[in-house]
Design an enzyme around this catalytic site. Structure first.
Site, short mmCIF file in Angstrom:
data_model
loop_
_atom_site.label_atom_id
_atom_site.label_comp_id
_atom_site.label_asym_id
_atom_site.label_seq_id
_atom_site.Cartn_x
_atom_site.Cartn_y
_atom_site.Cartn_z
CG ASP A 10 -1.79 1.21 1.33
OD1 ASP A 10 -2.36 1.60 0.30
OD2 ASP A 10 -1.94 1.80 2.42
CB SER A 11 0.24 4.81 -0.48
OG SER A 11 -0.90 4.92 0.35
CB CYS A 73 -3.12 0.27 -2.52
SG CYS A 73 -3.23 1.98 -3.06
CD GLU A 155 0.01 6.79 6.28
OE1 GLU A 155 1.09 6.78 6.85
OE2 GLU A 155 -0.41 5.83 5.59
CB CYS A 187 -9.30 4.51 0.61
SG CYS A 187 -7.66 4.93 1.24
CG HIS A 189 -4.83 4.97 4.45
ND1 HIS A 189 -4.28 4.47 3.29
CD2 HIS A 189 -3.80 5.48 5.17
CE1 HIS A 189 -2.97 4.69 3.30
NE2 HIS A 189 -2.66 5.30 4.43
N1 DGL Z 1 -4.69 3.14 1.01
C1 DGL Z 1 -4.71 3.52 -0.35
C2 DGL Z 1 -6.00 3.22 -1.02
O1 DGL Z 1 -6.58 2.23 -0.66
C3 DGL Z 1 -4.01 4.77 -0.76
C4 DGL Z 1 -4.37 6.04 -0.11
C5 DGL Z 1 -3.45 7.11 -0.64
O2 DGL Z 1 -2.25 6.91 -0.60
O3 DGL Z 1 -3.96 8.13 -1.11
O4 DGL Z 1 -6.44 3.90 -1.91
#
Ligand code: DGL
Length: 269
Positions: A10-11, A73, A155, A187, A189
């Site tokens: 993931d990011s 992600c 984050e 997402c 996150h």
């Molecule tokens: N967690 C990621 C997603 O599911 C990326 C969020 C991001 O880096 O903008 O989209």
């Protein structure tokens, strides 16, 4: 029996919401995780950049000889899954969108499905297209909303901060207004903010966590082993924050998080 290495990326910290599900379902498989914390967020960047990052992330994980790659992600799953597949050669790649879309379709009663995600994910309409492709003649409507500020809040570990509630109210008001009964946390996150999102949407709205839905797909593809594996966690910037926020989210101690560096050169475009 040989242990499976499941590579997950993931990011940033968001993919840990998928790792949590994998640990629960497949406790004896080795997890190799990469959070690209030096380049987070992905979701507000151009498709070209996200596709390049997706390729580089996959190349890093291939060094660990995974049996399977989980794209934890939503953004990469929406706009660069083909890049991961191409880079991975014949290795099985599992993205976030199909399982979550199927679960939303199975859950909704009023046919109104909300989707929240990054700007790139929402702009791609990947979830909307997948849902409508499998709606099988049912009357289904999708309503999308990008929530970019949710990523830095997660984050930062600010899920219980009053700012999270205010921002969630602002983003989610249109979805409450149209009466969705199912909401995809599109997402990875966003499950970190699950309780604030649920409190704003109300108790009657079912939240779909793509990580949980996709982990079940991974479970079906893997022949379980009985090992006590050594997991590997990697990030591309200082590990300290990732380690502490990650441990708070998962509720247990993480193995030491390693830092990796991408050696690249600038070229004038
Ligand atoms: N967690 C990621 C997603 O599911 C990326 C969020 C991001 O880096 O903008 O989209």
């Amino acid at each position: 029996m040989s242990v499976n290495t499941i590579a997950v990326f993931d990011s940033g910290i968001g993919g840990l919401t998928v790792v949590r599900e994998l640990f629960a379902l497949l406790p004896h498989e080795r997890i190799v995780y990469f959070g690209d914390t030096a380049r987070v967020p992905y979701g507000s960047r151009s498709t070209d950049i996200i596709r390049r990052y997706a390729r580089e992330d996959t190349e890093l994980l291939l060094q660990q000889r995974p049996s399977l790659i989980v794209v934890a992600c939503g953004t990469v799953s929406a706009v660069a899954l083909d890049v991961v597949q191409e880079t991975a050669g014949g290795i099985d790649v599992i993205g976030m969108i199909p399982a979550a879309s199927a679960e939303a379709l199975a859950t909704t009663k009023n046919g109104r499905i909300g989707i929240i995600g990054t700007e790139a994910t929402i702009g791609s309409n990947a979830y909307g297209a997948e849902i409508l492709a499998y709606a099988a003649g049912r009357q289904i409507e999708t309503f999308s909303q990008a929530c970019p500020l949710f990523v830095p809040i997660a984050e930062e570990g600010w899920q219980d901060h009053p700012a999270a509630k205010l921002i969630a109210e602002e983003y989610l008001a249109p979805l409450v207004e149209v009466g969705v009964d199912t909401l995809i946390l599109g997402c990875t996150h966003y499950p970190v903010l699950r309780s604030v999102i649920q409190s704003v949407m109300g108790p009657d709205v079912t939240l779909v966590n793509p990580g949980a839905a996709s982990a079940k797909v991974v479970q079906r593809r893997v022949t379980p082993s009985s090992d006590t594996p050594e997991h590997l966690l990697m990030v591309s910037d200082i590990p300290r924050k990732f380690q502490s926020v990650g441990e708070r989210f998962l509720g247990y101690e993480l193995p030491p998080v390693r830092r990796v560096v991408y050696k690249e050169a600038w070229v004038v475009a």
